[in-house]
Design a protein around this motif. Sequence first.
Motif, PDB file in Angstrom:
ATOM      1  N   ILE A 152       7.384 -62.231 -37.708  1.00 47.80           N
ATOM      2  CA  ILE A 152       6.511 -61.007 -36.449  1.00 47.80           C
ATOM      3  C   ILE A 152       7.013 -61.397 -35.152  1.00 47.80           C
ATOM      4  N   PRO A 153       7.586 -60.750 -34.525  1.00 49.39           N
ATOM      5  CA  PRO A 153       7.603 -61.262 -32.657  1.00 49.39           C
ATOM      6  C   PRO A 153       5.990 -62.138 -32.548  1.00 49.39           C
ATOM      7  N   GLY A 154       5.789 -63.025 -32.234  1.00 50.16           N
ATOM      8  CA  GLY A 154       5.105 -63.905 -31.188  1.00 50.16           C
ATOM      9  C   GLY A 154       4.512 -64.466 -31.836  1.00 50.16           C
ATOM     10  N   TRP A 155       4.408 -64.637 -33.146  1.00 49.94           N
ATOM     11  CA  TRP A 155       3.950 -65.705 -34.432  1.00 49.94           C
ATOM     12  C   TRP A 155       4.349 -66.399 -34.913  1.00 49.94           C
ATOM     13  N   ARG A 156       4.175 -67.269 -35.140  1.00 54.47           N
ATOM     14  CA  ARG A 156       4.673 -68.588 -35.625  1.00 54.47           C
ATOM     15  C   ARG A 156       3.213 -69.323 -36.974  1.00 54.47           C
ATOM     16  N   ALA A 157       4.270 -69.766 -37.468  1.00 53.99           N
ATOM     17  CA  ALA A 157       3.032 -70.393 -38.851  1.00 53.99           C
ATOM     18  C   ALA A 157       2.078 -71.303 -38.283  1.00 53.99           C
ATOM     19  N   GLY A 158       0.542 -70.757 -38.751  1.00 55.46           N
ATOM     20  CA  GLY A 158      -0.429 -72.025 -37.783  1.00 55.46           C
ATOM     21  C   GLY A 158      -1.474 -71.619 -39.368  1.00 55.46           C
ATOM     22  N   ASP A 159      -2.585 -72.176 -38.606  1.00 53.71           N
ATOM     23  CA  ASP A 159      -3.943 -71.561 -39.383  1.00 53.71           C
ATOM     24  C   ASP A 159      -4.602 -70.962 -38.347  1.00 53.71           C
ATOM     25  N   LEU A 160      -5.770 -70.145 -39.799  1.00 49.21           N
ATOM     26  CA  LEU A 160      -6.025 -69.677 -38.729  1.00 49.21           C
ATOM     27  C   LEU A 160      -8.195 -69.928 -38.894  1.00 49.21           C
ATOM     28  N   CYS A 161      -8.844 -69.995 -38.227  1.00 49.81           N
ATOM     29  CA  CYS A 161     -10.362 -70.595 -38.303  1.00 49.81           C
ATOM     30  C   CYS A 161     -10.948 -69.563 -38.540  1.00 49.81           C
ATOM     31  N   VAL A 162     -12.193 -69.612 -39.082  1.00 52.01           N
ATOM     32  CA  VAL A 162     -13.612 -68.391 -39.835  1.00 52.01           C
ATOM     33  C   VAL A 162     -14.626 -68.977 -39.705  1.00 52.01           C
ATOM     34  N   GLU A 163     -15.300 -68.530 -39.012  1.00 45.31           N
ATOM     35  CA  GLU A 163     -16.880 -68.976 -38.662  1.00 45.31           C
ATOM     36  C   GLU A 163     -17.204 -67.787 -39.273  1.00 45.31           C
ATOM     37  N   VAL A 164     -18.188 -68.243 -39.441  1.00 48.86           N
ATOM     38  CA  VAL A 164     -19.360 -66.580 -40.567  1.00 48.86           C
ATOM     39  C   VAL A 164     -20.690 -67.798 -40.573  1.00 48.86           C
ATOM     40  N   THR A 165     -21.310 -66.611 -38.794  1.00 53.59           N
ATOM     41  CA  THR A 165     -22.623 -67.097 -37.867  1.00 53.59           C
ATOM     42  C   THR A 165     -23.865 -66.229 -39.184  1.00 53.59           C
ATOM     43  N   PRO A 166     -24.837 -66.742 -39.482  1.00 55.67           N
ATOM     44  CA  PRO A 166     -26.142 -66.035 -40.644  1.00 55.67           C
ATOM     45  C   PRO A 166     -26.689 -64.255 -39.461  1.00 55.67           C
ATOM     46  N   GLY A 167     -27.024 -63.375 -39.850  1.00 51.71           N
ATOM     47  CA  GLY A 167     -27.209 -62.078 -38.924  1.00 51.71           C
ATOM     48  C   GLY A 167     -28.894 -62.911 -39.014  1.00 51.71           C
ATOM     49  N   GLN A 168     -29.439 -61.562 -38.325  1.00 50.73           N
ATOM     50  CA  GLN A 168     -31.190 -61.174 -38.594  1.00 50.73           C
ATOM     51  C   GLN A 168     -30.983 -60.612 -40.069  1.00 50.73           C
ATOM     52  N   VAL A 169     -32.786 -60.944 -40.207  1.00 48.26           N
ATOM     53  CA  VAL A 169     -33.238 -60.569 -41.859  1.00 48.26           C
ATOM     54  C   VAL A 169     -34.847 -59.830 -41.299  1.00 48.26           C
ATOM     55  N   GLN A 170     -34.604 -58.756 -42.011  1.00 47.83           N
ATOM     56  CA  GLN A 170     -36.278 -58.700 -41.665  1.00 47.83           C
ATOM     57  C   GLN A 170     -36.704 -59.925 -42.334  1.00 47.83           C
ATOM     58  N   VAL A 171     -38.612 -60.017 -41.692  1.00 54.91           N
ATOM     59  CA  VAL A 171     -39.556 -60.569 -42.485  1.00 54.91           C
ATOM     60  C   VAL A 171     -40.802 -60.368 -42.770  1.00 54.91           C
TER      61      VAL A 171
ATOM     62  N   ARG B  98     -12.007 -65.983 -49.174  1.00 53.75           N
ATOM     63  CA  ARG B  98     -13.043 -65.214 -49.382  1.00 53.75           C
ATOM     64  C   ARG B  98     -14.695 -65.843 -48.987  1.00 53.75           C
ATOM     65  N   LEU B  99     -15.007 -64.316 -48.787  1.00 53.51           N
ATOM     66  CA  LEU B  99     -16.541 -64.637 -48.093  1.00 53.51           C
ATOM     67  C   LEU B  99     -17.600 -63.713 -48.469  1.00 53.51           C
ATOM     68  N   ASP B 100     -18.551 -64.599 -48.923  1.00 59.12           N
ATOM     69  CA  ASP B 100     -19.822 -63.473 -49.756  1.00 59.12           C
ATOM     70  C   ASP B 100     -20.803 -63.180 -48.231  1.00 59.12           C
ATOM     71  N   LEU B 101     -21.079 -62.823 -47.690  1.00 55.62           N
ATOM     72  CA  LEU B 101     -21.651 -62.002 -46.309  1.00 55.62           C
ATOM     73  C   LEU B 101     -22.953 -61.018 -47.032  1.00 55.62           C
ATOM     74  N   ASP B 102     -23.892 -61.625 -45.855  1.00 58.13           N
ATOM     75  CA  ASP B 102     -25.191 -61.080 -46.263  1.00 58.13           C
ATOM     76  C   ASP B 102     -25.271 -60.013 -44.910  1.00 58.13           C
ATOM     77  N   PRO B 103     -25.939 -59.079 -45.083  1.00 57.77           N
ATOM     78  CA  PRO B 103     -26.072 -56.991 -43.600  1.00 57.77           C
ATOM     79  C   PRO B 103     -26.447 -58.555 -42.142  1.00 57.77           C
ATOM     80  N   GLY B 104     -25.775 -57.992 -41.891  1.00 62.19           N
ATOM     81  CA  GLY B 104     -26.116 -58.655 -40.434  1.00 62.19           C
ATOM     82  C   GLY B 104     -24.753 -60.322 -39.761  1.00 62.19           C
ATOM     83  N   ASP B 105     -24.347 -60.827 -40.715  1.00 63.36           N
ATOM     84  CA  ASP B 105     -23.712 -62.010 -40.746  1.00 63.36           C
ATOM     85  C   ASP B 105     -22.260 -61.885 -40.258  1.00 63.36           C
ATOM     86  N   LEU B 106     -22.020 -62.503 -39.384  1.00 64.12           N
ATOM     87  CA  LEU B 106     -20.797 -62.582 -37.617  1.00 64.12           C
ATOM     88  C   LEU B 106     -19.951 -62.878 -38.745  1.00 64.12           C
TER      89      LEU B 106
END
Length: 200
Positions: free
Chosen positions: A181-200, A20-28
């Motif tokens: 599924i053709p072309g897939w095999r068991a492996g890991d995924l990497c997930v990166e959440v980069t903070p977005g921009q906010v109004q200041v 699960r990811l809890d995201l703010d507006p603008g998060d990539l």
Amino acid sequence: MKETDRAADQFRVEHGNAIRLDLDPGDLVTISTSDGAQGGDFSFPGFDQSLTRNKIGWQKFGRPWLVYSADPGDSLYDGDGEAVFEVVEYRADGSNDIMYPGCWDEVYPDRRPGCRDLISAALAIERRQITGMLSFFISHTADDQAYRGLGEVDLNPGDYLSLRALRATAAAVSACPDTEIPGWRAGDLCVEVTPGQVQV
């Protein structure tokens, strides 16, 4: 506008699991395959898969038109027709499929949890509340008889999908448990959440 002080977060999603990811507006959110092995699914509460297909079709063709994928520049919508995520970048064979509903445990003889089970558990909602799924690194083919999106794909290490949250929301990413599924095999995924921009 300026960058937040939050650092980027990195996660590993092992084959047959979800986070699960809890995201703010603008998060990539960037989902990648480190070894060119694994595909999976992405969803969020309220994701309306059919409305998303319809709205993308209208935007691209100016009339009702069925689209199979969400490409860079397209948005993912909730049931109110509000854009929740934008597809920012996609570098991989295949496409971001918005036709399949995600697998579930009843389709597997060993009753392993499917992506619908994994994502609903990660989001702490009932499986029936998963109303839409984006399946990434999926072959994108169609013919006159039926839509078929599980053809061979050629994944490479570092292939990735990036999405930007347009509002505060939870989301989940699963590493599909299917090994056929053709072309897939068991492996890991990497997930990166980069903070977005906010109004200041």
